[in-house]
Design a protein around this motif. Structure first.
Motif, PDB file in Angstrom:
ATOM      1  N   PHE A   1      -6.119 -17.455  16.045  1.00 34.41           N
ATOM      2  CA  PHE A   1      -4.748 -17.916  16.196  1.00 34.41           C
ATOM      3  C   PHE A   1      -3.962 -17.655  14.915  1.00 34.41           C
ATOM      4  O   PHE A   1      -2.924 -17.013  14.935  1.00 34.41           O
ATOM      5  CB  PHE A   1      -4.756 -19.404  16.552  1.00 34.41           C
ATOM      6  N   ALA A   2      -4.459 -18.149  13.795  1.00 34.08           N
ATOM      7  CA  ALA A   2      -3.762 -17.979  12.515  1.00 34.08           C
ATOM      8  C   ALA A   2      -3.757 -16.521  12.069  1.00 34.08           C
ATOM      9  O   ALA A   2      -2.768 -16.051  11.494  1.00 34.08           O
ATOM     10  CB  ALA A   2      -4.416 -18.852  11.453  1.00 34.08           C
ATOM     11  N   LEU A   3      -4.837 -15.799  12.328  1.00 29.54           N
ATOM     12  CA  LEU A   3      -4.923 -14.395  11.932  1.00 29.54           C
ATOM     13  C   LEU A   3      -3.847 -13.555  12.613  1.00 29.54           C
ATOM     14  O   LEU A   3      -3.193 -12.737  11.975  1.00 29.54           O
ATOM     15  CB  LEU A   3      -6.310 -13.835  12.243  1.00 29.54           C
ATOM     16  N   SER A   4      -3.637 -13.773  13.907  1.00 25.06           N
ATOM     17  CA  SER A   4      -2.619 -12.983  14.604  1.00 25.06           C
ATOM     18  C   SER A   4      -1.231 -13.313  14.078  1.00 25.06           C
ATOM     19  O   SER A   4      -0.379 -12.427  13.948  1.00 25.06           O
ATOM     20  CB  SER A   4      -2.699 -13.168  16.113  1.00 25.06           C
ATOM     21  N   GLY A   5      -0.977 -14.582  13.761  1.00 29.41           N
ATOM     22  CA  GLY A   5       0.308 -14.953  13.159  1.00 29.41           C
ATOM     23  C   GLY A   5       0.517 -14.283  11.816  1.00 29.41           C
ATOM     24  O   GLY A   5       1.607 -13.795  11.504  1.00 29.41           O
ATOM     25  N   LEU A   6      -0.534 -14.229  11.015  1.00 30.30           N
ATOM     26  CA  LEU A   6      -0.466 -13.584   9.701  1.00 30.30           C
ATOM     27  C   LEU A   6      -0.190 -12.086   9.843  1.00 30.30           C
ATOM     28  O   LEU A   6       0.665 -11.529   9.158  1.00 30.30           O
ATOM     29  CB  LEU A   6      -1.773 -13.807   8.936  1.00 30.30           C
ATOM     30  N   LEU A   7      -0.900 -11.449  10.763  1.00 29.46           N
ATOM     31  CA  LEU A   7      -0.731 -10.004  10.952  1.00 29.46           C
ATOM     32  C   LEU A   7       0.633  -9.650  11.527  1.00 29.46           C
ATOM     33  O   LEU A   7       1.130  -8.551  11.322  1.00 29.46           O
ATOM     34  CB  LEU A   7      -1.834  -9.461  11.870  1.00 29.46           C
ATOM     35  N   GLY A  35      -1.023 -16.565  27.178  1.00 27.55           N
ATOM     36  CA  GLY A  35      -2.295 -16.789  26.485  1.00 27.55           C
ATOM     37  C   GLY A  35      -2.927 -18.108  26.896  1.00 27.55           C
ATOM     38  O   GLY A  35      -4.144 -18.186  27.106  1.00 27.55           O
ATOM     39  N   SER A  36      -2.111 -19.140  27.043  1.00 28.80           N
ATOM     40  CA  SER A  36      -2.627 -20.455  27.436  1.00 28.80           C
ATOM     41  C   SER A  36      -3.154 -20.455  28.862  1.00 28.80           C
ATOM     42  O   SER A  36      -4.206 -21.036  29.147  1.00 28.80           O
ATOM     43  CB  SER A  36      -1.534 -21.512  27.289  1.00 28.80           C
ATOM     44  N   VAL A  37      -2.431 -19.813  29.778  1.00 27.53           N
ATOM     45  CA  VAL A  37      -2.893 -19.751  31.175  1.00 27.53           C
ATOM     46  C   VAL A  37      -4.219 -19.011  31.256  1.00 27.53           C
ATOM     47  O   VAL A  37      -5.178 -19.497  31.875  1.00 27.53           O
ATOM     48  CB  VAL A  37      -1.829 -19.091  32.087  1.00 27.53           C
ATOM     49  N   PHE A  38      -4.289 -17.845  30.625  1.00 31.01           N
ATOM     50  CA  PHE A  38      -5.549 -17.092  30.681  1.00 31.01           C
ATOM     51  C   PHE A  38      -6.668 -17.823  29.937  1.00 31.01           C
ATOM     52  O   PHE A  38      -7.829 -17.756  30.351  1.00 31.01           O
ATOM     53  CB  PHE A  38      -5.365 -15.668  30.161  1.00 31.01           C
ATOM     54  N   GLY A  39      -6.329 -18.539  28.875  1.00 29.52           N
ATOM     55  CA  GLY A  39      -7.332 -19.346  28.189  1.00 29.52           C
ATOM     56  C   GLY A  39      -7.867 -20.457  29.077  1.00 29.52           C
ATOM     57  O   GLY A  39      -9.063 -20.757  29.073  1.00 29.52           O
ATOM     58  N   ALA A  40      -6.987 -21.065  29.860  1.00 31.16           N
ATOM     59  CA  ALA A  40      -7.406 -22.139  30.769  1.00 31.16           C
ATOM     60  C   ALA A  40      -8.235 -21.608  31.937  1.00 31.16           C
ATOM     61  O   ALA A  40      -9.067 -22.329  32.490  1.00 31.16           O
ATOM     62  CB  ALA A  40      -6.184 -22.875  31.306  1.00 31.16           C
ATOM     63  N   LEU A  41      -8.022 -20.355  32.286  1.00 31.34           N
ATOM     64  CA  LEU A  41      -8.727 -19.784  33.445  1.00 31.34           C
ATOM     65  C   LEU A  41     -10.077 -19.173  33.106  1.00 31.34           C
ATOM     66  O   LEU A  41     -10.866 -18.901  34.013  1.00 31.34           O
ATOM     67  CB  LEU A  41      -7.846 -18.715  34.110  1.00 31.34           C
ATOM     68  N   LEU A  49     -11.210 -16.315  22.802  1.00 32.80           N
ATOM     69  CA  LEU A  49     -10.761 -15.874  21.474  1.00 32.80           C
ATOM     70  C   LEU A  49      -9.594 -14.895  21.579  1.00 32.80           C
ATOM     71  O   LEU A  49      -8.636 -14.975  20.809  1.00 32.80           O
ATOM     72  CB  LEU A  49     -11.907 -15.226  20.695  1.00 32.80           C
ATOM     73  N   PHE A  50      -9.676 -13.982  22.538  1.00 34.52           N
ATOM     74  CA  PHE A  50      -8.589 -13.021  22.736  1.00 34.52           C
ATOM     75  C   PHE A  50      -7.308 -13.739  23.153  1.00 34.52           C
ATOM     76  O   PHE A  50      -6.218 -13.412  22.667  1.00 34.52           O
ATOM     77  CB  PHE A  50      -8.983 -11.965  23.770  1.00 34.52           C
ATOM     78  N   THR A  51      -7.422 -14.727  24.044  1.00 33.94           N
ATOM     79  CA  THR A  51      -6.225 -15.463  24.464  1.00 33.94           C
ATOM     80  C   THR A  51      -5.635 -16.256  23.302  1.00 33.94           C
ATOM     81  O   THR A  51      -4.422 -16.409  23.216  1.00 33.94           O
ATOM     82  CB  THR A  51      -6.495 -16.401  25.656  1.00 33.94           C
ATOM     83  N   ARG A  52      -6.471 -16.738  22.408  1.00 35.28           N
ATOM     84  CA  ARG A  52      -5.958 -17.432  21.216  1.00 35.28           C
ATOM     85  C   ARG A  52      -5.211 -16.457  20.316  1.00 35.28           C
ATOM     86  O   ARG A  52      -4.235 -16.824  19.669  1.00 35.28           O
ATOM     87  CB  ARG A  52      -7.108 -18.100  20.441  1.00 35.28           C
ATOM     88  N   PHE A  53      -5.659 -15.211  20.263  1.00 35.30           N
ATOM     89  CA  PHE A  53      -4.945 -14.186  19.499  1.00 35.30           C
ATOM     90  C   PHE A  53      -3.554 -13.966  20.105  1.00 35.30           C
ATOM     91  O   PHE A  53      -2.566 -13.850  19.383  1.00 35.30           O
ATOM     92  CB  PHE A  53      -5.748 -12.883  19.472  1.00 35.30           C
ATOM     93  N   ILE A  54      -3.469 -13.923  21.437  1.00 37.35           N
ATOM     94  CA  ILE A  54      -2.180 -13.768  22.122  1.00 37.35           C
ATOM     95  C   ILE A  54      -1.273 -14.956  21.820  1.00 37.35           C
ATOM     96  O   ILE A  54      -0.094 -14.786  21.499  1.00 37.35           O
ATOM     97  CB  ILE A  54      -2.379 -13.602  23.641  1.00 37.35           C
ATOM     98  N   GLU A  55      -1.823 -16.167  21.900  1.00 31.29           N
ATOM     99  CA  GLU A  55      -1.037 -17.363  21.586  1.00 31.29           C
ATOM    100  C   GLU A  55      -0.566 -17.333  20.126  1.00 31.29           C
ATOM    101  O   GLU A  55       0.576 -17.680  19.822  1.00 31.29           O
ATOM    102  CB  GLU A  55      -1.869 -18.623  21.820  1.00 31.29           C
ATOM    103  N   GLY A  56      -1.438 -16.924  19.235  1.00 32.73           N
ATOM    104  CA  GLY A  56      -1.078 -16.828  17.819  1.00 32.73           C
ATOM    105  C   GLY A  56       0.021 -15.805  17.574  1.00 32.73           C
ATOM    106  O   GLY A  56       0.892 -16.008  16.726  1.00 32.73           O
ATOM    107  N   ILE A 117      -0.162 -26.840  27.162  1.00 31.44           N
ATOM    108  CA  ILE A 117       0.588 -25.905  26.319  1.00 31.44           C
ATOM    109  C   ILE A 117       1.300 -24.859  27.186  1.00 31.44           C
ATOM    110  O   ILE A 117       2.449 -24.494  26.910  1.00 31.44           O
ATOM    111  CB  ILE A 117      -0.331 -25.229  25.274  1.00 31.44           C
ATOM    112  N   ALA A 118       0.650 -24.388  28.235  1.00 30.61           N
ATOM    113  CA  ALA A 118       1.287 -23.423  29.140  1.00 30.61           C
ATOM    114  C   ALA A 118       2.516 -24.049  29.796  1.00 30.61           C
ATOM    115  O   ALA A 118       3.584 -23.422  29.865  1.00 30.61           O
ATOM    116  CB  ALA A 118       0.293 -22.950  30.199  1.00 30.61           C
TER     117      ALA A 118
END
Length: 172
Positions: A1-7, A35-41, A49-56, A117-118
């Motif tokens: 999450f934080a990494l994608s925000g930083l990048l 990201g939240s919907v796909f994370g929940a599913l 982890l990928f969905t957290r990157f999208i959310e970030g 969150i979604a």
């Protein structure tokens, strides 16, 4: 999450400049919602982890676009309170989710936090879309023509780079 925000921090400024702060915020909220919907599913840790990157990525866009949007929506005399409210988003959000998540997990499952969150993101998309109006602008230029500095100009500013470095050190 934080990494994608930083990048995404520097590209977010460019995206915001090209799309407009409002469109950037809408895109960001869409990233968080999707990201939240796909994370929940999902039941897969790697997909989560990928969905957290999208959310970030969405949060990285919001963090850059929101101050720009606030500065457009409010006059210099009015900007203090909205910027102050925005500046506590991380603290308030952290306190809220740390207190809500255990209750949500106990009542249903850990995925309830992702659904919350979604849903909150969907509500914010509607609120921004329908209630936050961009002022009309004479001419649709960028850079020097519109009075806004370009990303290239921003990167040349030693003081701006030092502020960015100081924030990076604070946040990591």
């Amino acid at each position: 999450f934080a990494l994608s925000g930083l990048l995404l921090a520097l590209p977010a400024g460019y995206i915001c400049q090209k799309l407009s702060p409002k469109k950037t915020i809408l895109l960001a909220l869409l990233f968080v919602a999707v990201g939240s919907v796909f994370g929940a599913l999902t039941n897969s840790f790697s997909i989560l982890l990928f969905t957290r990157f999208i959310e970030g990525a969405g949060m990285g866009l919001v963090i850059v676009a929101a101050p720009a949007f606030i500065s457009i929506l409010f006059s210099p005399d009015e900007i203090g309170k909205p910027m102050g409210i925005f500046s506590v988003y991380m603290t308030v959000g952290t306190v809220l989710i740390f207190n809500l998540a255990p209750a949500l997990a106990k009542g249903s499952a850990w995925k309830a936090s992702w659904w919350l969150i979604a849903a909150a993101s969907a509500v914010m998309i509607a609120l921004v879309q329908f209630f936050a109006k961009m002022p009309e602008v004479d001419g649709a230029g960028e850079g020097e023509e519109s009075g806004q500095p370009s990303m290239k100009d921003a990167l040349k500013s030693k003081s701006l780079c030092m502020i960015g470095l100081a924030y990076f050190m604070f946040a990591t």
